[in-house]
Design an enzyme around this catalytic site. Sequence first.
Site, short mmCIF file in Angstrom:
data_model
loop_
_atom_site.label_atom_id
_atom_site.label_comp_id
_atom_site.label_asym_id
_atom_site.label_seq_id
_atom_site.Cartn_x
_atom_site.Cartn_y
_atom_site.Cartn_z
CG ASP A 12 -81.70 46.02 -26.34
OD1 ASP A 12 -81.04 47.05 -26.51
OD2 ASP A 12 -81.69 45.05 -27.11
CG HIS A 40 -78.02 53.44 -23.45
ND1 HIS A 40 -78.20 52.21 -22.89
CD2 HIS A 40 -76.72 53.76 -23.25
CE1 HIS A 40 -77.05 51.80 -22.38
NE2 HIS A 40 -76.14 52.71 -22.61
P1 GDP Z 1 -80.73 50.00 -22.73
O1 GDP Z 1 -79.82 49.76 -23.87
O2 GDP Z 1 -80.52 48.99 -21.63
O3 GDP Z 1 -80.70 51.39 -22.24
O4 GDP Z 1 -82.21 49.72 -23.23
P2 GDP Z 1 -82.96 50.32 -24.53
O5 GDP Z 1 -82.91 51.77 -24.52
O6 GDP Z 1 -82.52 49.64 -25.76
O7 GDP Z 1 -84.43 49.74 -24.29
C1 GDP Z 1 -85.21 50.12 -23.28
C2 GDP Z 1 -86.48 50.72 -23.87
O8 GDP Z 1 -87.47 50.68 -22.90
C3 GDP Z 1 -86.36 52.18 -24.23
O9 GDP Z 1 -87.17 52.45 -25.34
C4 GDP Z 1 -86.85 52.91 -23.00
O10 GDP Z 1 -87.40 54.18 -23.27
C5 GDP Z 1 -87.91 51.99 -22.54
N1 GDP Z 1 -88.13 51.92 -21.11
C6 GDP Z 1 -87.22 51.93 -20.09
N2 GDP Z 1 -87.86 51.75 -18.92
C7 GDP Z 1 -89.18 51.61 -19.20
C8 GDP Z 1 -90.34 51.35 -18.42
O11 GDP Z 1 -90.29 51.18 -17.21
N3 GDP Z 1 -91.52 51.24 -19.11
C9 GDP Z 1 -91.61 51.37 -20.45
N4 GDP Z 1 -92.80 51.26 -21.02
N5 GDP Z 1 -90.55 51.61 -21.22
C10 GDP Z 1 -89.35 51.71 -20.61
#
Ligand code: GDP
Length: 432
Positions: A12, A40
């Site tokens: 995440d 994701h």
């Molecule tokens: P992953 O499994 O590593 O892809 O991560 P997730 O999707 O579970 O969690 C990342 C969350 O953070 C998602 O809801 C993204 O849209 C959000 N996200 C990613 N980068 C950023 C950022 O720079 N700022 C904010 N506010 N949200 C972000």
Amino acid sequence: MVRAVVGANWGDEGKGKITDMLGKESDIIVRFQGGANAGHTIINDYGKFALHTLPSGVFYDHTTSVIGSGVALNIPVLFQEIKGIVDRGVPRPKILVSDRAQMVMSYHILFDKLEEERLAGKSFGSTKSGIAPFYSDKYAKIGFQVSELFLEEKALKEKIEQVIVQKNVILQHLYHAPALQVEEIYQELMEYKTMVKPYVCDVSSYLWNAIKEGKHILLEGQLGTLKDPDHGIYPMVTSSSTLAAYGAIGAGIPPYEIRQIITVCKAYSSAVGAGAFVSEIFGEEADELRRRGGDGGEYGATTGRPRRMGWFDCVASKYGCRLQGATDVAFTVLDVLGYLDEIPVCVGYEIDGQVTTEFPVTALLEKAKPVYETLPGWKCDIRGIRKYEDLPENCRNYVEFIEKQIGFPITMVSNGPGRNDIIFREKDVETK
Ligand code: GDP
């Protein structure tokens, strides 16, 4: 040129967003491990999507999405996901599935549920997607490879018969559940065959040729270093390797072809499932960070479970980046911290009265207490900023402090969930 996007921590970290962003310059995006157990979240011009099996590059019409042999392939989930995005106006993605990938069977999911129920309070916090039973079978050599869908009926039924003998003993005697039937499993496999047939491919050969043609390939990892079965917080880990090195295996390419390893770290910590989490915070402090975190709060993309929250952990992240072999760190979700007056950062672990910055084995990790340094916050919204120099000084200090602690170069800072919310940085001389 092959690059990998992987996580430094518990998952995440925002890998989906970074992959989606880098997908623009990629020809092929490959999932090389894991299954539909983690997700994701991606926000782009088509809307907001939660993907579990499809690579995060499916939104571009110039990319080919590949499911490598290391993946736990849940065929119905894959097809639901394809339908889900096509129904929302995304062009039908080009997908290739490795003929050597193995399939998650409905009984893997059943075993996962039954085992979690049996363990009750002592469970691993599984998402019950069948991942642990699937990988157990793969390494016990009783899994089903996509290529086996094309066996003669007699040969396939013989294999099913052998496989279910021991499954049925466990089902009936340990879980007191009904036995599996050969015909049912055969029919399930035939359904999968119909669905997957048009996409089956010799993936390693395809990627070998693509590398020779100079194509840009992106390997997309799931979860992060601390969930790796060898190097993570065993046994609270996942069942396939989350490391970039495994990308070579799960995709079927030479390891020396992976030239860039973009390791994603979130500006604070979050984790799902059980296991030691040294910089974890609780109560109102945690609730506020959870509410403001990510995009729309820190809740699991697959399960909707509230994530456990904590401050940035330099010990875990330094280790996480080292095991990944990070060439670059993408530092994400920095914008979320703009509400804080002061930001604690975990810079060491105190274990039995000694402070260490080396990430320990699980038994010691459970005794570790966080050593914090507190940095001043920047108290403003940094979304929309595109140049590193334009970030508030305290915000830059936070990034540079962490870069120094972890010892790997932060070359990307993500300040919002969208594709364009990204600030590129030159590598610092000391961390180059
Ligand atoms: P992953 O499994 O590593 O892809 O991560 P997730 O999707 O579970 O969690 C990342 C969350 O953070 C998602 O809801 C993204 O849209 C959000 N996200 C990613 N980068 C950023 C950022 O720079 N700022 C904010 N506010 N949200 C972000």
